[in-house]
Scaffold this active site. Structure first.
Site, PDB file in Angstrom:
ATOM      1  N   LYS A  67       0.851  -1.197   0.000  1.00 31.61           N
ATOM      2  CA  LYS A  67       0.000   0.000   0.000  1.00 31.61           C
ATOM      3  C   LYS A  67       0.877   1.232   0.000  1.00 31.61           C
ATOM      4  O   LYS A  67       1.829   1.313   0.774  1.00 31.61           O
ATOM      5  CB  LYS A  67      -0.836  -0.033   1.299  1.00 31.61           C
ATOM      6  N   LYS A  91       5.291   1.914   8.555  1.00 34.55           N
ATOM      7  CA  LYS A  91       4.104   2.648   9.024  1.00 34.55           C
ATOM      8  C   LYS A  91       2.874   1.730   9.124  1.00 34.55           C
ATOM      9  O   LYS A  91       2.171   1.730  10.127  1.00 34.55           O
ATOM     10  CB  LYS A  91       3.813   3.793   8.044  1.00 34.55           C
ATOM     11  N   LYS A 103       5.113   2.036  -2.969  1.00 31.10           N
ATOM     12  CA  LYS A 103       5.150   3.443  -3.402  1.00 31.10           C
ATOM     13  C   LYS A 103       5.339   3.475  -4.909  1.00 31.10           C
ATOM     14  O   LYS A 103       5.895   2.535  -5.497  1.00 31.10           O
ATOM     15  CB  LYS A 103       6.319   4.180  -2.747  1.00 31.10           C
ATOM     16  N   THR A 187      -4.884  12.844   7.635  1.00 30.91           N
ATOM     17  CA  THR A 187      -3.460  12.898   7.991  1.00 30.91           C
ATOM     18  C   THR A 187      -3.196  14.007   9.010  1.00 30.91           C
ATOM     19  O   THR A 187      -2.526  13.791  10.024  1.00 30.91           O
ATOM     20  CB  THR A 187      -2.597  13.095   6.728  1.00 30.91           C
ATOM     21  N   ASN A 219      -2.707  20.277   2.361  1.00 29.60           N
ATOM     22  CA  ASN A 219      -3.756  19.438   2.934  1.00 29.60           C
ATOM     23  C   ASN A 219      -3.446  19.034   4.381  1.00 29.60           C
ATOM     24  O   ASN A 219      -4.226  19.291   5.300  1.00 29.60           O
ATOM     25  CB  ASN A 219      -3.947  18.199   2.041  1.00 29.60           C
ATOM     26  N   SER A 349      -7.322   5.194   4.554  1.00 32.09           N
ATOM     27  CA  SER A 349      -7.278   4.448   3.289  1.00 32.09           C
ATOM     28  C   SER A 349      -7.648   2.987   3.529  1.00 32.09           C
ATOM     29  O   SER A 349      -8.317   2.356   2.706  1.00 32.09           O
ATOM     30  CB  SER A 349      -5.878   4.492   2.677  1.00 32.09           C
TER      31      SER A 349
HETATM   32  P1  NAD Z   1       0.531  19.621  -0.143  1.00 26.08           P
HETATM   33  O1  NAD Z   1       1.173  19.642  -1.475  1.00 26.08           O
HETATM   34  O2  NAD Z   1      -0.948  19.760  -0.035  1.00 26.08           O
HETATM   35  O3  NAD Z   1       1.171  20.788   0.782  1.00 26.08           O
HETATM   36  C1  NAD Z   1       2.532  21.019   0.874  1.00 26.08           C
HETATM   37  C2  NAD Z   1       2.760  22.365   1.532  1.00 26.08           C
HETATM   38  O4  NAD Z   1       4.162  22.549   1.743  1.00 26.08           O
HETATM   39  C3  NAD Z   1       2.279  23.573   0.726  1.00 26.08           C
HETATM   40  O5  NAD Z   1       1.657  24.489   1.597  1.00 26.08           O
HETATM   41  C4  NAD Z   1       3.594  24.180   0.207  1.00 26.08           C
HETATM   42  O6  NAD Z   1       3.514  25.580  -0.021  1.00 26.08           O
HETATM   43  C5  NAD Z   1       4.498  23.877   1.380  1.00 26.08           C
HETATM   44  N1  NAD Z   1       5.914  23.990   1.038  1.00 26.08           N
HETATM   45  C6  NAD Z   1       6.564  23.554  -0.067  1.00 26.08           C
HETATM   46  N2  NAD Z   1       7.854  23.922  -0.005  1.00 26.08           N
HETATM   47  C7  NAD Z   1       8.009  24.569   1.164  1.00 26.08           C
HETATM   48  C8  NAD Z   1       9.122  25.193   1.808  1.00 26.08           C
HETATM   49  N3  NAD Z   1      10.341  25.194   1.266  1.00 26.08           N
HETATM   50  N4  NAD Z   1       8.932  25.753   3.040  1.00 26.08           N
HETATM   51  C9  NAD Z   1       7.700  25.778   3.601  1.00 26.08           C
HETATM   52  N5  NAD Z   1       6.625  25.210   3.036  1.00 26.08           N
HETATM   53  C10 NAD Z   1       6.787  24.615   1.842  1.00 26.08           C
HETATM   54  O7  NAD Z   1       1.024  18.276   0.546  1.00 26.08           O
HETATM   55  P2  NAD Z   1       0.348  17.485   1.766  1.00 26.08           P
HETATM   56  O8  NAD Z   1      -0.588  16.469   1.217  1.00 26.08           O
HETATM   57  O9  NAD Z   1      -0.136  18.460   2.795  1.00 26.08           O
HETATM   58  O10 NAD Z   1       1.604  16.677   2.328  1.00 26.08           O
HETATM   59  C11 NAD Z   1       2.594  17.336   3.098  1.00 26.08           C
HETATM   60  C12 NAD Z   1       3.614  16.302   3.562  1.00 26.08           C
HETATM   61  O11 NAD Z   1       2.950  15.304   4.317  1.00 26.08           O
HETATM   62  C13 NAD Z   1       4.326  15.576   2.410  1.00 26.08           C
HETATM   63  O12 NAD Z   1       5.647  15.297   2.830  1.00 26.08           O
HETATM   64  C14 NAD Z   1       3.576  14.269   2.304  1.00 26.08           C
HETATM   65  O13 NAD Z   1       4.381  13.223   1.775  1.00 26.08           O
HETATM   66  C15 NAD Z   1       3.220  14.018   3.769  1.00 26.08           C
HETATM   67  N6  NAD Z   1       2.069  13.145   3.905  1.00 26.08           N
HETATM   68  C16 NAD Z   1       0.850  13.545   3.432  1.00 26.08           C
HETATM   69  C17 NAD Z   1      -0.226  12.686   3.556  1.00 26.08           C
HETATM   70  C18 NAD Z   1      -1.592  13.108   3.082  1.00 26.08           C
HETATM   71  O14 NAD Z   1      -2.533  12.316   3.267  1.00 26.08           O
HETATM   72  N7  NAD Z   1      -1.766  14.298   2.535  1.00 26.08           N
HETATM   73  C19 NAD Z   1      -0.072  11.417   4.152  1.00 26.08           C
HETATM   74  C20 NAD Z   1       1.189  11.052   4.639  1.00 26.08           C
HETATM   75  C21 NAD Z   1       2.245  11.929   4.508  1.00 26.08           C
END
Ligand code: NAD
Length: 421
Positions: A67, A91, A103, A187, A219, A349
């Site tokens: 997954k 995880k 992945k 998340t 998000n 999920s």
């Molecule tokens: P997203 O793309 O919705 O948001 C990313 C945010 O990071 C944006 O606000 C962007 O402006 C900001 N960002 C990018 N570069 C930056 C910088 N240099 N300094 C400060 N902010 C910066 O992504 P997301 O879904 O919110 O995911 C964020 C992290 O969480 C990722 O690493 C992702 O792998 C991890 N994650 C997300 C989920 C999920 O369900 N969304 C699940 C597990 C892990």
């Protein structure tokens, strides 16, 4: 093996040694069971064609079907995909889910693609990887630059190939196609549940409002911020890629979400102190620094020196690299690790996959109860190992995951290559 994967495995090996696991069993987790590399041929809207590199890694399936998300990003590469699949393995095991880790990725800049081109890449990816996908084999989800729209296209393509409706072959779908209400906030909310569950062990006391600085307002970041604000904490700084907004009296999160949606950057927030330096958030004085943006932000001892927090919550995947672990420990900064703090996404999920198999819809309250229960149980298990082995939170989290994985690996018996079919 890539340096990235080798570095990520150091933490697993530390935990394996701590709890005395047999090297023979742990050795099953040093390499992925299979990684498929392919070219996805994209016909552009102007008639030209390009080949995009793409990968899907099924890291380990001893606990169940693999997954993990599919990311579209120009810098995606094989080592990153395998490292993230390894982390997903840990995880899912820590969260007590019947899933292994996987992945996928396509090396492409989604910003350069039209909607039609995105659809062609999403469908092309499924055609390229179909032989290793499936609801009982490998179940993808969204990741960077993919979301419910892409999952809908992928389900449609996979169902065509399979010759039957295969909704539970993907998660993170739109609700109209069997997606789960409550998946989007999961998340961020899960990160907040993990923080509350572990705050005493992170040196933050058992109750009372905390000051929080947050890197990332996408998000995951915004749903974390909402949950934390509702619980009485004060979000004193938020950074996105445009810069950092700071207010020691606390930012209004609903207003900040509105500003970000309308103007695309948190620094357009009316009050507070705006800086165009996104890194300013890292040195903001606060109780908790939350990473919800990128990997590899804190890479070494020098990066640790700039921090001004008591504890860290890793909602992003691998924001702290292993080379910084001992400097953080010396500085007395406890870390709620990614495999616990962002486990809410894969947990919901799992609920979506179950819903697809059951053919009965879950309501949002059931989803929210399931999320709370799974994160709390995982946090309790981590707490027990921290106390039993007198260790840090991350090592304890890996130890919990490893015990489950190794029990399953041993139970599979002598066949060393199980999981490929
Ligand atoms: P997203 O793309 O919705 O948001 C990313 C945010 O990071 C944006 O606000 C962007 O402006 C900001 N960002 C990018 N570069 C930056 C910088 N240099 N300094 C400060 N902010 C910066 O992504 P997301 O879904 O919110 O995911 C964020 C992290 O969480 C990722 O690493 C992702 O792998 C991890 N994650 C997300 C989920 C999920 O369900 N969304 C699940 C597990 C892990």
């Amino acid at each position: 093996m890539s340096e990235l994967l080798e570095a990520a495995q150091q933490r697993m090996e530390r935990a394996a040694e701590l709890i005395g696991l047999e090297q023979e069993v742990v050795s099953h987790l040093l390499d992925p069971i299979e990684t498929l590399a392919a070219s996805v041929r994209l016909r552009r809207d102007d008639g030209s064609a390009v080949s995009l590199k793409a990968w899907r890694c099924r890291y380990n399936s001893s606990l169940g079907p693999t997954k993990g998300g599919i990311r579209f990003h120009p810098s995606v590469h094989l080592g990153e995909v395998e490292t993230l699949a390894f982390l997903m393995t840990m995880k899912c095991a820590l969260m007590g889910l019947p899933f292994g880790g996987g992945k996928g990725g396509v090396a492409v800049d989604a910003h350069d693609l039209s909607t039609m081109e995105m659809e062609r890449v999403a469908r092309g990816y499924v055609r390229a990887m179909a032989k290793i996908l499936g609801p009982d084999r490998d179940v993808p989800a969204p990741d960077v630059a993919t979301g419910e729209r892409e999952m809908a296209w992928m389900v449609s393509e996979y169902s065509e190939i399979a010759g039957s409706i295969q909704r539970h072959a993907f998660t993170g779908k739109p609700v109209a196609l069997g997606g789960m209400p409550g998946r989007t906030p999961a998340t961020g909310r899960g990160g907040h549940i993990a923080l509350e569950a572990m705050r005493d062990l992170a040196g933050l006391g058992e109750e009372g409002g905390l000051t929080i600085a947050l890197q990332g307002f996408g998000n995951a970041g915004r749903w974390f911020a909402r949950a934390a604000e509702n619980a009485g904490h004060s979000i004193v700084a938020v950074a996105d890629s445009s810069g950092t907004i700071t207010d020691s009296d606390g930012l209004d999160i609903d207003e900040l979400v509105e500003v970000k949606n309308e103007k695309g950057k948190v620094t357009a927030y009316g009050d507070g102190d705006a800086s165009d330096d996104p890194e300013k958030v890292l040195s903001t004085e606060c109780d908790v620094l939350v990473f919800a943006a990128l990997g590899g932000v804190i890479a070494d001892e020098e990066d640790v020196k700039a921090l001004n927090c008591k504890a860290i919550v890793e909602i992003a995947n691998r924001p702290i690299l292993p080379a910084a672990d001992s400097a953080l420990a010396d500085a007395g900064i406890e870390v709620v690790p990614d495999i616990l703090a962002n486990g809410g996404g894969v947990t919901v999920s799992h609920a979506e996959w179950v819903q697809g198999r059951q053919g009965i819809d879950w309501d949002e309250e059931d989803v929210s109860d399931y999320l709370e229960q799974k994160i709390s149980d995982a946090a309790d298990n981590v707490r027990e190992v921290m106390q039993e082995c007198d260790t840090d939170m991350r090592t304890a989290a890996y130890a919990v995951a490893l015990r489950r994985l190794c029990a399953a690996i041993s139970a599979h018996g002598t066949r060393a290559d199980f999981g490929k079919s």
